[in-house]
Design a protein around this motif. Structure first.
Motif, mmCIF file in Angstrom:
data_model
loop_
_atom_site.group_PDB
_atom_site.id
_atom_site.type_symbol
_atom_site.label_atom_id
_atom_site.label_comp_id
_atom_site.label_asym_id
_atom_site.label_seq_id
_atom_site.Cartn_x
_atom_site.Cartn_y
_atom_site.Cartn_z
ATOM 1 N N TRP A 216 -2.367 16.606 -1.973
ATOM 2 C CA TRP A 216 -0.997 16.182 -2.335
ATOM 3 C C TRP A 216 -1.006 15.646 -3.769
ATOM 4 N N PHE A 217 -1.962 14.773 -4.070
ATOM 5 C CA PHE A 217 -1.972 14.165 -5.408
ATOM 6 C C PHE A 217 -2.318 15.194 -6.489
ATOM 7 N N VAL A 218 -3.225 16.137 -6.183
ATOM 8 C CA VAL A 218 -3.575 17.150 -7.192
ATOM 9 C C VAL A 218 -2.337 18.014 -7.490
ATOM 10 N N ASP A 283 7.159 -2.478 2.009
ATOM 11 C CA ASP A 283 7.666 -1.344 1.228
ATOM 12 C C ASP A 283 6.681 -0.998 0.089
ATOM 13 N N LEU A 284 5.913 0.087 0.257
ATOM 14 C CA LEU A 284 4.938 0.470 -0.782
ATOM 15 C C LEU A 284 5.598 1.250 -1.919
ATOM 16 N N TYR A 285 6.458 2.202 -1.567
ATOM 17 C CA TYR A 285 7.077 3.033 -2.614
ATOM 18 C C TYR A 285 7.938 2.162 -3.532
ATOM 19 N N GLY A 333 -11.625 4.546 -4.504
ATOM 20 C CA GLY A 333 -12.585 4.984 -5.527
ATOM 21 C C GLY A 333 -12.703 6.500 -5.511
ATOM 22 N N ILE A 334 -12.788 7.063 -4.299
ATOM 23 C CA ILE A 334 -12.884 8.527 -4.160
ATOM 24 C C ILE A 334 -11.592 9.170 -4.663
ATOM 25 N N ALA A 335 -10.462 8.609 -4.236
ATOM 26 C CA ALA A 335 -9.169 9.200 -4.607
ATOM 27 C C ALA A 335 -9.015 9.260 -6.128
HETATM 28 C C1 HEM Z 1 -6.149 3.267 4.786
HETATM 29 C C2 HEM Z 1 -3.476 5.739 1.612
HETATM 30 C C3 HEM Z 1 -7.264 8.531 0.561
HETATM 31 C C4 HEM Z 1 -9.778 6.418 4.085
HETATM 32 C C5 HEM Z 1 -5.132 3.667 3.955
HETATM 33 C C6 HEM Z 1 -3.848 3.026 3.885
HETATM 34 C C7 HEM Z 1 -3.095 3.711 3.002
HETATM 35 C C8 HEM Z 1 -3.907 4.789 2.503
HETATM 36 C C9 HEM Z 1 -1.655 3.436 2.611
HETATM 37 C C10 HEM Z 1 -3.406 1.842 4.741
HETATM 38 C C11 HEM Z 1 -3.656 0.528 4.070
HETATM 39 C C12 HEM Z 1 -3.251 -0.602 4.983
HETATM 40 O O1 HEM Z 1 -2.982 -0.386 6.168
HETATM 41 O O2 HEM Z 1 -3.186 -1.752 4.537
HETATM 42 C C13 HEM Z 1 -4.258 6.756 1.133
HETATM 43 C C14 HEM Z 1 -3.772 7.802 0.265
HETATM 44 C C15 HEM Z 1 -4.829 8.585 -0.031
HETATM 45 C C16 HEM Z 1 -5.991 8.046 0.666
HETATM 46 C C17 HEM Z 1 -2.336 7.957 -0.216
HETATM 47 C C18 HEM Z 1 -4.835 9.827 -0.871
HETATM 48 C C19 HEM Z 1 -4.943 10.983 -0.304
HETATM 49 C C20 HEM Z 1 -8.309 8.121 1.333
HETATM 50 C C21 HEM Z 1 -9.640 8.633 1.248
HETATM 51 C C22 HEM Z 1 -10.351 8.055 2.250
HETATM 52 C C23 HEM Z 1 -9.454 7.163 2.960
HETATM 53 C C24 HEM Z 1 -10.114 9.653 0.201
HETATM 54 C C25 HEM Z 1 -11.781 8.224 2.620
HETATM 55 C C26 HEM Z 1 -12.582 9.130 2.093
HETATM 56 C C27 HEM Z 1 -8.968 5.440 4.624
HETATM 57 C C28 HEM Z 1 -9.344 4.613 5.783
HETATM 58 C C29 HEM Z 1 -8.305 3.689 5.956
HETATM 59 C C30 HEM Z 1 -7.311 3.979 4.940
HETATM 60 C C31 HEM Z 1 -10.619 4.727 6.599
HETATM 61 C C32 HEM Z 1 -8.194 2.601 7.029
HETATM 62 C C33 HEM Z 1 -8.581 1.250 6.418
HETATM 63 C C34 HEM Z 1 -8.372 0.076 7.351
HETATM 64 O O3 HEM Z 1 -7.557 0.153 8.274
HETATM 65 O O4 HEM Z 1 -9.033 -0.951 7.131
HETATM 66 N N1 HEM Z 1 -5.159 4.723 3.094
HETATM 67 N N2 HEM Z 1 -5.588 6.938 1.355
HETATM 68 N N3 HEM Z 1 -8.230 7.220 2.363
HETATM 69 N N4 HEM Z 1 -7.745 5.036 4.173
HETATM 70 FE FE1 HEM Z 1 -6.750 5.894 2.681
#
Ligand code: HEM
Length: 379
Positions: A216-218, A283-285, A333-335
Motif C-alpha cells: 500500500w505504501f509503495v 483518531d490516527l488519520y 523500522g522495517i516499514a
Molecule cells: C501493530 C500499522 C507494518 C507488525 C500495528 C498498529 C498499527 C500498525 C496502527 C497498532 C498499534 C496499536 O494498537 O497501538 C502498520 C502499518 C504498517 C505496518 C500501517 C505498514 C504496512 C508492520 C510490519 C510489521 C508489523 C512491517 C512486522 C514485520 C505489527 C504487530 C503489531 C502491529 C506485530 C501488534 C503490536 C502490539 O499489539 O503490541 N501496526 N503496521 N506492522 N504491527 Fe504494524
C-alpha cells in the motif's frame, strides 16, 4: 447509525466529526464510544491504567486482519512478553537483512517488467523477500497465491461484503499453511515462545502479512512521485531524504484510520465521562493531519522530516508511544527502511504512467489508487 456513516465516510468520518467537537461521543457496535485525538489524547489512550485491548477488537477484524489470540488482543505482562518476541526479530540487523532482501528481489524483478500494476507486483516481491528472510521455504509458483491472500486479509477487514468473505477464506488458508511451518529463523524464535501451533501461525502471519501490506505504501509513494515529480531527483539520491519521503508517505496517505480500546475503569476526558467497559477510539488519520503538529498538513512535503527527530506521540500511522511497552507497531523500522529503499528504486526507474484511474476513494478502508498504479517501463 454511525456504523453507516463510517462505511460511507471512511477516512473522513472521524476527523469530520472531531472538527465539530474534538471529543465526540457516539455508539458503535452496540457500545458507547468516545472518540478522541491529539497528542494528549494519545498519551491518555496509551496509558494501560486507562485503556485495555482485550475484548476491544470485533470478531470480524480478528477473523480477517489479525487472527484470534494475536498480540494485538493482550494486555499487561502477557502483552509485554509476547511483544518482546516480535521486537527480538525487528532489531537493526534484522531490519537491514530484510531490507537488503527486498532490494535484491526488486532488482531481479524490475528488469522483467513491461506494463505492470505496481501494487500487485510489489505484493509478490515482498512475499518473496519476507518468506526468504524468515527462512520459510516457498516454491516460486506459490508466491502469487500467498501474496494475494496476504493482501486479501488486509483489504477485507473493514467491510461486510464479498471482500470480507474473501479475507476470511484467505486467513483460514494461511493459518492452516503457517501451522505446518516447522523450520526457519522466524519459526525458531516463535516456537521458543509459543507452543500452540495455531497461535504460532497467527503470529508468524503477524510478521508476514504487514510486511506484504507495505505494498500500500509503495503504491502511495508512486502516486506521490507522479503528482509531485519535483521530489524525484532528491529521492533518487536515497539516504536521509528517502527516509524523510517514507515518513511523509506514511503521514500523508490514509491507511490505519483509528485505534480502538476499552476503558479499564470509569474515566474522564475533556469534560466527558467515559464509563468503564465503554469503547474509546483514537483518531490516527486526524492526528497525522493536525496543523498544530504538521503545518500545511495537506501539502506533501518530505522536507518536514529532514533532520527532524520524531517524538513518540508525533507521527502515528503505526500507533504511538513506545513499541516495547505499548501496542505501538514493532514493524516501523522495517516499514520505513523497506519503503525508503523501494521508493528510491522507483525514483531511479525509467517508466511512463499510462492513462488510468488514480483516484483514491476515501470511503474505502483500506484505500489505494483505484488502478493499483499501472506503469510501463522502457524496454
Ligand atoms: C501493530 C500499522 C507494518 C507488525 C500495528 C498498529 C498499527 C500498525 C496502527 C497498532 C498499534 C496499536 O494498537 O497501538 C502498520 C502499518 C504498517 C505496518 C500501517 C505498514 C504496512 C508492520 C510490519 C510489521 C508489523 C512491517 C512486522 C514485520 C505489527 C504487530 C503489531 C502491529 C506485530 C501488534 C503490536 C502490539 O499489539 O503490541 N501496526 N503496521 N506492522 N504491527 Fe504494524
Amino acid at each position: 447509525m454511525d456504523e453507516l456513516r463510517l462505511l460511507t465516510g471512511g477516512y473522513a468520518w472521524l476527523p469530520d466529526r472531531r472538527r465539530r467537537a474534538p471529543t465526540y461521543r457516539t455508539r458503535l457496535l452496540g457500545r458507547r464510544a468516545t472518540c478522541i485525538g491529539g497528542v494528549d489524547a494519545a498519551k491518555f489512550f496509551y496509558n494501560e491504567r486507562h485503556i485495555r485491548r482485550h475484548g476491544a477488537l470485533p470478531g470480524p477484524v480478528l477473523s480477517t486482519l489479525f487472527g484470534h489470540g494475536a498480540v494485538h488482543t493482550l494486555d499487561g505482562a502477557e502483552h509485554r512478553t509476547r511483544k518482546s518476541m516480535f521486537l527480538s526479530v525487528m532489531g537493526p540487523d534484522c531490519v537491514a537483512d530484510l531490507t537488503a532482501k527486498a532490494a535484491e528481489v526488486w532488482d531481479e524483478t524490475v528488469p522483467t517488467w513491461r506494463r505492470v500494476t505496481l501494487f500487485d507486483e510489489t505484493s509478490r516481491i515482498l512475499t518473496r523477500a519476507v518468506t526468504d528472510w524468515a527462512g520459510i521455504s516457498l516454491p516460486s509458483n506459490e508466491i502469487p497465491a500467498m501474496a494475494a491472500d496476504q493482501i486479501a486479509m488486509v483489504d477485507g477487514f473493514a467491510t461486510a461484503g464479498p471482500r470480507h468473505f474473501k479475507a476470511r477464506a484467505a486467513r483460514r488458508r494461511q493459518e492452516k499453511w503457517f501451522a505446518g511451518v516447522s523450520e526457519g529463523f522466524l519459526y525458531d524464535v516463535m516456537s521458543a515462545h509459543l507452543r500452540d501451533p495455531h497461535t504460532r501461525a497467527v503470529e508468524l502471519l503477524n510478521v508476514i502479512r504487514p510486511t506484504v501490506a507495505l505494498s500500500w505504501f509503495v503504491t502511495f509513494a508512486a502516486h506521490a512521485l507522479h503528482r509531485w515529480p519535483k521530489h524525484r531527483a532528491d529521492l533518487a539520491a536515497g539516504g536521509a531524504y528517502a527516509v524523510a519521503f517514507a515518513h511523509e508517505v506514511r503521514r500523508f496517505y490514509p491507511f490505519a484510520p483509528f485505534l480502538g480500546g476499552l476503558a479499564v475503569q470509569d474515566l474522564a476526558w475533556d469534560g466527558e465521562r467515559i464509563p468503564a467497559g465503554s469503547m474509546v477510539l483514537l483518531d490516527l488519520y486526524g492526528h497525522n493531519h493536525d496543523p498544530a503538529l504538521f503545518p500545511d498538513p495537506y501539502v506533501f512535503a518530505p522536507d518536514r522530516f529532514v533532520g527532524h527527530d520524531i517524538g513518540p506521540f508525533e507521527l502515528v500511522p503505526q500507533g504511538a508511544g513506545w513499541p516495547d511497552i505499548n501496542h505501538r507497531c514493532p514493524g516501523e523500522g522495517i516499514a520505513v527502511a523497506v519503503l525508503a529503499t523501494l521508493a528510491t528504486g522507483l525514483a531511479r526507474l525509467d517508466y511512463e504512467v499510462p492513462e488510468q484511474d488514480l483516484d483514491i476513494p476515501f470511503h474505502r478502508i483500506p484505500t489505494r489508487p483505484r488502478s493499483g498504479f499501472v506503469l510501463r517501463t522502457s524496454s
